[in-house]
Design a protein around this motif. Sequence first.
Motif, PDB file in Angstrom:
ATOM      1  N   UNK B 136      41.372  47.326  38.769  1.00 21.44           N
ATOM      2  CA  UNK B 136      42.478  48.290  38.882  1.00 21.44           C
ATOM      3  C   UNK B 136      43.819  47.597  38.976  1.00 21.44           C
ATOM      4  N   UNK B 137      43.816  46.297  39.278  1.00 24.68           N
ATOM      5  CA  UNK B 137      45.080  45.634  39.553  1.00 24.68           C
ATOM      6  C   UNK B 137      45.318  44.529  38.532  1.00 24.68           C
ATOM      7  N   UNK B 138      46.483  44.580  37.952  1.00 26.54           N
ATOM      8  CA  UNK B 138      46.801  43.688  36.841  1.00 26.54           C
ATOM      9  C   UNK B 138      46.655  42.229  37.222  1.00 26.54           C
ATOM     10  N   UNK B 139      47.164  41.869  38.356  1.00 26.39           N
ATOM     11  CA  UNK B 139      47.181  40.458  38.734  1.00 26.39           C
ATOM     12  C   UNK B 139      45.798  39.870  38.945  1.00 26.39           C
ATOM     13  N   UNK B 140      44.797  40.708  39.203  1.00 27.38           N
ATOM     14  CA  UNK B 140      43.454  40.204  39.488  1.00 27.38           C
ATOM     15  C   UNK B 140      42.474  40.527  38.372  1.00 27.38           C
ATOM     16  N   UNK B 141      42.943  41.176  37.315  1.00 27.17           N
ATOM     17  CA  UNK B 141      41.993  41.702  36.330  1.00 27.17           C
ATOM     18  C   UNK B 141      41.284  40.614  35.546  1.00 27.17           C
ATOM     19  N   UNK B 142      42.021  39.627  35.090  1.00 29.35           N
ATOM     20  CA  UNK B 142      41.379  38.673  34.177  1.00 29.35           C
ATOM     21  C   UNK B 142      41.088  37.348  34.831  1.00 29.35           C
ATOM     22  N   UNK B 143      40.577  37.417  36.049  1.00 32.64           N
ATOM     23  CA  UNK B 143      40.272  36.170  36.760  1.00 32.64           C
ATOM     24  C   UNK B 143      38.773  36.096  36.942  1.00 32.64           C
ATOM     25  N   UNK B 144      38.235  34.856  37.054  1.00 37.34           N
ATOM     26  CA  UNK B 144      36.777  34.712  37.192  1.00 37.34           C
ATOM     27  C   UNK B 144      36.298  35.282  38.518  1.00 37.34           C
ATOM     28  N   UNK B 146      34.389  34.226  41.083  1.00 37.45           N
ATOM     29  CA  UNK B 146      34.548  33.487  42.334  1.00 37.45           C
ATOM     30  C   UNK B 146      36.009  33.439  42.749  1.00 37.45           C
ATOM     31  N   UNK B 147      36.842  33.154  41.779  1.00 37.89           N
ATOM     32  CA  UNK B 147      38.284  33.062  42.046  1.00 37.89           C
ATOM     33  C   UNK B 147      38.823  34.375  42.580  1.00 37.89           C
ATOM     34  N   UNK B 148      38.343  35.481  41.988  1.00 39.30           N
ATOM     35  CA  UNK B 148      38.925  36.767  42.392  1.00 39.30           C
ATOM     36  C   UNK B 148      38.586  37.061  43.848  1.00 39.30           C
ATOM     37  N   UNK B 149      37.362  36.683  44.273  1.00 37.03           N
ATOM     38  CA  UNK B 149      37.004  36.878  45.690  1.00 37.03           C
ATOM     39  C   UNK B 149      37.939  36.102  46.599  1.00 37.03           C
ATOM     40  N   UNK B 150      38.190  34.845  46.213  1.00 35.54           N
ATOM     41  CA  UNK B 150      39.098  34.013  47.014  1.00 35.54           C
ATOM     42  C   UNK B 150      40.482  34.656  47.088  1.00 35.54           C
ATOM     43  N   UNK B 151      40.967  35.077  45.906  1.00 35.33           N
ATOM     44  CA  UNK B 151      42.327  35.635  45.877  1.00 35.33           C
ATOM     45  C   UNK B 151      42.419  36.923  46.689  1.00 35.33           C
ATOM     46  N   UNK B 152      41.415  37.791  46.485  1.00 33.92           N
ATOM     47  CA  UNK B 152      41.471  39.056  47.223  1.00 33.92           C
ATOM     48  C   UNK B 152      41.408  38.811  48.718  1.00 33.92           C
ATOM     49  N   UNK B 153      40.593  37.801  49.102  1.00 31.11           N
ATOM     50  CA  UNK B 153      40.506  37.525  50.543  1.00 31.11           C
ATOM     51  C   UNK B 153      41.849  37.085  51.100  1.00 31.11           C
ATOM     52  N   UNK B 154      42.685  36.497  50.248  1.00 25.58           N
ATOM     53  CA  UNK B 154      43.972  36.004  50.757  1.00 25.58           C
ATOM     54  C   UNK B 154      45.056  37.077  50.767  1.00 25.58           C
ATOM     55  N   UNK B 155      44.760  38.264  50.294  1.00 22.58           N
ATOM     56  CA  UNK B 155      45.790  39.307  50.208  1.00 22.58           C
ATOM     57  C   UNK B 155      46.470  39.612  51.550  1.00 22.58           C
ATOM     58  N   UNK B 168      50.453  41.846  42.317  1.00 19.38           N
ATOM     59  CA  UNK B 168      49.386  42.788  42.665  1.00 19.38           C
ATOM     60  C   UNK B 168      48.976  42.687  44.121  1.00 19.38           C
ATOM     61  N   UNK B 169      49.425  41.638  44.827  1.00 24.55           N
ATOM     62  CA  UNK B 169      49.069  41.527  46.245  1.00 24.55           C
ATOM     63  C   UNK B 169      49.635  42.717  46.996  1.00 24.55           C
ATOM     64  N   UNK B 170      50.891  43.028  46.705  1.00 20.60           N
ATOM     65  CA  UNK B 170      51.502  44.166  47.398  1.00 20.60           C
ATOM     66  C   UNK B 170      50.802  45.452  47.011  1.00 20.60           C
ATOM     67  N   UNK B 171      50.388  45.534  45.730  1.00 21.63           N
ATOM     68  CA  UNK B 171      49.730  46.767  45.290  1.00 21.63           C
ATOM     69  C   UNK B 171      48.433  46.975  46.048  1.00 21.63           C
TER      70      UNK B 171
END
Lengths: 338, 301
Positions: B136-144, B146-155, B168-171
Motif C-alpha cells: 500500500x505504501x510507495x516507499x516500501x513497495x518494491x523492496x525485498x 527481508x529488507x521490508x521487514x527491517x524497514x517497517x520495524x524502523x518506522x 512512506x514512513x510518515x504515511x
Amino acid sequence: MDKFRMIFQFFQSNQESFMNGICGIMALASTQMYSAFDFNCPCLPHYNLAYGLGILLVPPFILFLLGFVLNNNISMLAEEWRRPQGQRGKDPDVLRYMFCSMAQRAMIAPAVWVSVTLLDGKCITCAFCTSVPVETLGNASHPHLSQGEIQRVLARIPCKEIYNGQQLIANEVAVRYLRCISQALGWCFVLLMTTLAFLVRSLRPCFSQAAFLKSRYWSHYIDIERKLFDETCAEHARSFAKVCIQQFFEGMSRDLVAAHCHLPRKAPADAGEAAEKLLGITDQGTMNMALKSWHRCKPPLHLHPPALPTGNGWAREGQPPMHPSMPQRETAAYYSWV
Amino acid sequence: MDRFRMILQYFQSSSESIMNGICGLLALASVKMYTSFDFSCPCLPQYNMAYGLGIMFVPPIILFLCGLILNRQSLVMLEEWRRPQGHRKKDLAVIRYMCSSIMQRAMVAPVIWIVVTLLDGKCLICAFSGSVDPEKFVGFANVSMVQVQQLLAKVPCKDNELVRNNTSRKAVSRYLRCWSQALGWSILLILIIAAFLARWLRPCFNQASLLQARHWSNYIDIEQKIFEETCCEHSRLFAHKCILHFFESMRQEIKLHSCSLPGEGEGAEGEEDLLRGITDQNQVNKLLKTWYYEKPPLDVS
C-alpha cells in the motif's frame, strides 16, 4: 501551611496511618533522589558493570535500612525480643507480626528505586552494553578488531560523545535495544511485586484471621504501654525536679537566714504571691550565690525532708545523701510553702 | 484552603467516598505514569510487537491489582466470605455486591491507561508497524521481503538513518495512528454507553435487594472500623491500669524495704500523688530496672 498541618493531623490520627505516611514520603524521596542523582557511566569495559549494578542495588539496600531506622517500632521490637521473661510470657506470633509489618513497609522505597531505575534504562544500558549481540544488531564482520577492542568500543555506547563504533553497531540501535530490555524487566519487576503484595494481603483473611487479630492487638498494646510508661516517667521526673529545686531554694534561704542573722521580712498579705515566689532571695548578691551554688554543688537526688541548716551542700561537695534526723521535720513543715 | 478542607472532609465522610477518592487518585496516577514514562520502541523485527503490546497490557494489570490492594473493602469482603458462620448467617448477595463494587472501582485506572495509550498511538505504531501491508505504501513497495521487514520495524524511530528520509514512513505512522485512535475512541464510547445503561436500567431490576445489599455491606464495613477503634481504646486503658498497678506495687515494695515514710507535708499532696512514693535516685533506678527485667503480668483484675 494550614494544608500541611491538616495533612499531618490526618496522618497522625493513628499509628498505622502515620507509618503509611512515612512510607509514602520515603517512596517519594526515593524518586526524587533518583531524578536528582547525576548518573555518569564510566564507559570502560569492566567498570560499567560494577557501576551500573552498584547504582541499581546499593541505594535500595540503604533505603531498606533507612526504612527500619526511621521506624520507631524497631526499638520496641528489639526490646520485646530481648527482654527477660519475668512475670509476662513472650508471644512469638506478636514478634513475627511486628517484624513482618515493619519489613513490608521498609520494602516499598527500595522497590520504587529499583522500578524507577529499570524503567528509566540508564543503569542497564551502562551495565550491559558490552553484552549487546553485535551479530544480530550490527556488522560483526569487522576483522581488524580484536575481542578486547570490541569490548572497549561497546563499552562507550552510553557515552554518545565519545562513541566511535558507528560502523560496528549503530549507537541508537544498541541504546534502544538495551532500553527495551530494561523497561521490560522493570515492568515485570513491578508486576511481580504487586502480585506478591496482592497475594500476601488477600491470603491472610483466608488462613489466619484470628491469630492475626490477636497479634495486632497485642503489638498495638505493647506500643501504647511503652508510650504511656514514658509519659508517666516524664511526669514523675517533672514532679521530682520541682520538689528537688524547691527544697534547694528552701535550703538556700535557710542558710542565708542563719548566715546573715536577719529574718526575711514576711511582708503583709497584700504583697502576696510575688514575695513568696522570691523564696527569700531578694538581692543581687544572694541570687549570685544561689546560682553559683546550683552550678558547683547540685543537691542530691533525694527528696526526703531537707538537709541540715549549715550549708545546703555547696560547702560540702561530694557528700553522700544524708538521711534527715527527726527535729528537722518540724522545720520543713514550717517552711514548706507548697 | 477552605475548599481543600471541604474536599478532604467530603471524601472522608463515608467509606464509599474514600473508595471513590482512591479510585480517582489511581486514575490520575495512571495518566501521570503514562506521561512520565519514556516510551522507546526497540525498532527491531521481533521485539516491536512484544514491547508495544507489553506496554499496553502489563501496566493495566498492575493498576488493577493496586486498585484491589488499596481498597480496604476488599479485605472486609474477603473476611466476610471466609469467616466461620457462628451465630450470624452469611448473605451471599452482600458479598456479591461488595465484590462487584470493588471490581468496578478497580477497573477504572486500567481502562484509563488503555484508552490513553490508544489515543496517543505510540504503542500501536510500535507493535504493528511490522504487520502493515507494504504494497500500500510507495516507499516500501518494491523492496525485498527481508529488507521490508527491517524497514517497517524502523518506522517508529523517526531519527533512524534508514528511514529518516523515507516519505512512506510518515504515511505508515499516520495510518497506524488513525487506527489506534479510532480504536481508542470506540472503546471509550462503548464503555460509557455500557456504564450509562447499567446505571439507568439498574432500578428496573431488583431495586429492593440492591438496597438491602448496599446497606449491609456498609454495615459490615462500619462494624469492622468500630471494632478496631474499640480495641485501640481498650488497649490504651489496659496499658494505663497496668502501669498504675506497677507503680503501686513498686511503692509498696519500697515501703516494705526502706521503712522510712515519705514526708507528709500538707501542701505537697498534689506532688506526692505524681511522685507515687518514689523520691530517690536509687528508687527510680530500681523501678526502671524492674520495668525492663520483669514486666508486670497482663492482668489488671
